[in-house]
Scaffold this active site. Structure first.
Site, PDB file in Angstrom:
ATOM      1  N   THR A 168       0.797  -1.218   0.000  1.00  0.00           N
ATOM      2  CA  THR A 168       0.000   0.000   0.000  1.00  0.00           C
ATOM      3  C   THR A 168       0.831   1.270   0.000  1.00  0.00           C
ATOM      4  O   THR A 168       0.673   2.131  -0.873  1.00  0.00           O
ATOM      5  CB  THR A 168      -0.951  -0.003   1.204  1.00  0.00           C
ATOM      6  OG1 THR A 168      -1.889  -1.066   1.049  1.00  0.00           O
ATOM      7  CG2 THR A 168      -1.710   1.323   1.325  1.00  0.00           C
ATOM      8  N   ASP A 180      -9.838  -3.111   0.403  1.00  0.00           N
ATOM      9  CA  ASP A 180      -8.620  -3.827   0.782  1.00  0.00           C
ATOM     10  C   ASP A 180      -8.837  -4.614   2.070  1.00  0.00           C
ATOM     11  O   ASP A 180      -8.450  -5.782   2.172  1.00  0.00           O
ATOM     12  CB  ASP A 180      -7.481  -2.831   0.959  1.00  0.00           C
ATOM     13  CG  ASP A 180      -6.171  -3.490   1.350  1.00  0.00           C
ATOM     14  OD1 ASP A 180      -5.576  -4.178   0.485  1.00  0.00           O
ATOM     15  OD2 ASP A 180      -5.742  -3.339   2.506  1.00  0.00           O
ATOM     16  N   HIS A 192      -2.945  -1.927  -5.883  1.00  0.00           N
ATOM     17  CA  HIS A 192      -2.615  -3.322  -6.154  1.00  0.00           C
ATOM     18  C   HIS A 192      -3.910  -4.102  -6.215  1.00  0.00           C
ATOM     19  O   HIS A 192      -4.990  -3.588  -5.879  1.00  0.00           O
ATOM     20  CB  HIS A 192      -1.708  -3.905  -5.055  1.00  0.00           C
ATOM     21  CG  HIS A 192      -2.253  -3.675  -3.672  1.00  0.00           C
ATOM     22  ND1 HIS A 192      -3.373  -4.321  -3.184  1.00  0.00           N
ATOM     23  CD2 HIS A 192      -1.862  -2.845  -2.679  1.00  0.00           C
ATOM     24  CE1 HIS A 192      -3.640  -3.915  -1.958  1.00  0.00           C
ATOM     25  NE2 HIS A 192      -2.738  -2.997  -1.626  1.00  0.00           N
ATOM     26  N   HIS A 227      -1.382  -9.387  -0.728  1.00  0.00           N
ATOM     27  CA  HIS A 227      -0.714  -8.731  -1.846  1.00  0.00           C
ATOM     28  C   HIS A 227       0.712  -8.418  -1.423  1.00  0.00           C
ATOM     29  O   HIS A 227       1.064  -8.569  -0.249  1.00  0.00           O
ATOM     30  CB  HIS A 227      -1.455  -7.454  -2.257  1.00  0.00           C
ATOM     31  CG  HIS A 227      -1.675  -6.510  -1.117  1.00  0.00           C
ATOM     32  ND1 HIS A 227      -0.753  -5.559  -0.739  1.00  0.00           N
ATOM     33  CD2 HIS A 227      -2.723  -6.366  -0.255  1.00  0.00           C
ATOM     34  CE1 HIS A 227      -1.213  -4.886   0.301  1.00  0.00           C
ATOM     35  NE2 HIS A 227      -2.416  -5.351   0.617  1.00  0.00           N
TER      36      HIS A 227
END
Length: 423
Positions: free
Chosen positions: A81, A211, A257, A358
């Protein structure tokens, strides 16, 4: 009024074209006399994979994508992030702007570590964000929760206090999960209700809930679906607010992402690979970084730098060039990257779990990020080729009237096919 925006203020007819769905309301009609120039709004929906648009849960975002320009954007490495949000507003890869991880260390500051709550300018001062350059050029900016927006860029730790000695956006808010998505949108709209002399021309807006849902339940399931419905409704609220103000906008909607499914059935346990006495782990999870303990460099390398199932490890200077990562002094000496969806942990556990993660290879399809551009500056109904997110800053500079930077890892040409002919 910025240079590019002024040229785009084509009267109320173009205002209607800038954000579809405008109606001839009394409020909008009152705004005709002002002929507001388009505001540039950069919106991040953290963890939003572009395929989420195809689930039928995001009618507003899907409409913006269909009416504007869209792409599956490639994030920078590592696909975390804070590194990617700083790339999006500096135009540099993490290896060049210094925010190389969500958690990092610096040998010149041996008694502290950078975390996502760190606002000491020391950690951020290697690359200037676009809102600082805008402020320096007399273009008023406002930042709602963007990572790094609470940092007084160029300042010092000693000078950071109630009156920071660095430069910030004219208006900003420090991140707080207690501030709802509704409050975030309303704050942006309140900034845009101001008189022209104190109204921002460039705004950033950040949503974290997609997220969070992706981590908790993975990229498929009701948890992520509900988060998608929610964020889409708040984008609709933003558009409705812009309509009521008669405020045209060039919207650039991005994510940092994507998200990959993971779980306890895809674990790489370091204790089964290397003796714990040989290393100190700096990070673990979607990748792992290490330092050798004193006198154990050769033994650690012998254990790490060999073939492993579902994982590759390198000395930092030997990380493959395609990742554009490995030269910054904050990157630890050893780096291990698992197959996408696998998790590196230091110790074995009997716990059973599943979710999303991620940080993986930015070229992996699961890590792709969102790009939608909508407004008078952009073409309508086009899908452009995949590009790296380093091109977002050159695009923003173009939209708000800043010259292109001499130091950049991306280029406006990378997104030129998204721009309308006059741009």
């Amino acid at each position: 009024m910025n240079r590019i925006a002024a040229a785009l203020a084509l009267g109320f007819a173009s205002v209607l074209g800038g954000c579809a769905g405008y109606t001839d309301t009394p409020v909008a009609s009152a705004a005709v006399a002002e002929q507001r120039a388009p505001v540039t709004i950069l919106v991040s929906i953290d963890g939003f994979h572009p395929d989420y648009l195809e689930r039928g849960l995001t009618p507003t975002l899907s409409r913006l994508a269909g009416e504007g320009a869209r792409a599956a954007m490639r994030p920078s490495f590592p696909t975390k992030t804070f590194p990617n949000h700083w790339t999006l507003v500096t135009g540099l890869v993490p290896d060049h702007h210094g925010i190389i991880a969500n958690r990092m260390e610096d040998k010149t500051r041996p008694d502290e570590a950078f975390t996502m709550a760190t606002v000491d300018p020391y950690w951020w001062n290697e690359a200037k964000p676009v809102w600082v350059e805008a402020e320096e050029a007399g273009i008023r900016s406002a930042a709602m929760f963007w990572p790094g927006s609470a940092v007084a860029w160029g300042g010092t730790a000693e000078g950071y206090g109630p009156v920071p000695d660095g430069t910030m956006a004219s208006d900003w808010q420090a991140f707080s999960m207690q501030v709802t998505n509704t409050q975030r949108v309303n704050s942006v709209l309140d900034w845009l209700r101001r008189p022209a002399e104190i109204r921002p021309e460039f705004v950033t807006l950040y949503f974290d809930t997609v997220d969070s849902a992706g981590h908790g339940g993975g990229p498929v399931g009701e948890e992520i679906d509900e988060a998608l419905r929610d964020v889409d409704s708040h984008i609709a609220d933003l558009l409705a607010g812009l309509e009521s103000l008669g405020q045209p906008a060039n919207l650039v909607l991005v994510s940092d992402h994507g998200m990959a499914p993971t779980g306890s059935n895809k674990m790489i346990v370091l204790d089964e690979i290397v003796d714990a006495s040989l290393y100190r782990a700096v990070e673990s999870g979607a990748y792992a970084t290490f330092e050798a303990t004193e006198g154990n460099t050769a033994a650690l390398e012998a254990a790490l730098l060999r073939d492993h199932a579902h994982m590759e490890c390198w000395r930092k200077g030997e990380i493959p060039a395609r990742y554009q990562y490995g030269t910054h002094p904050r990157i630890p000496p050893y780096f291990c990257l698992p197959d996408t969806g696998w998790t590196i942990t230091t110790r074995a556990s009997d716990a059973t779990w599943s979710g999303g993660s991620h940080g993986y290879d930015p070229f992996a399809p699961e890590m792709a990020s969102l790009f939608i551009a909508h407004g008078p500056a952009f073409r309508s109904g086009v899908t452009i080729e995949t590009f790296q997110n380093t091109a977002i800053t050159p695009l923003l500079r173009h939209l708000i009237g800043l010259p292109q930077a001499a130091r950049a890892d991306g280029d406006l040409a990378d997104v030129a096919d998204a721009l309308a002919a006059q741009n």
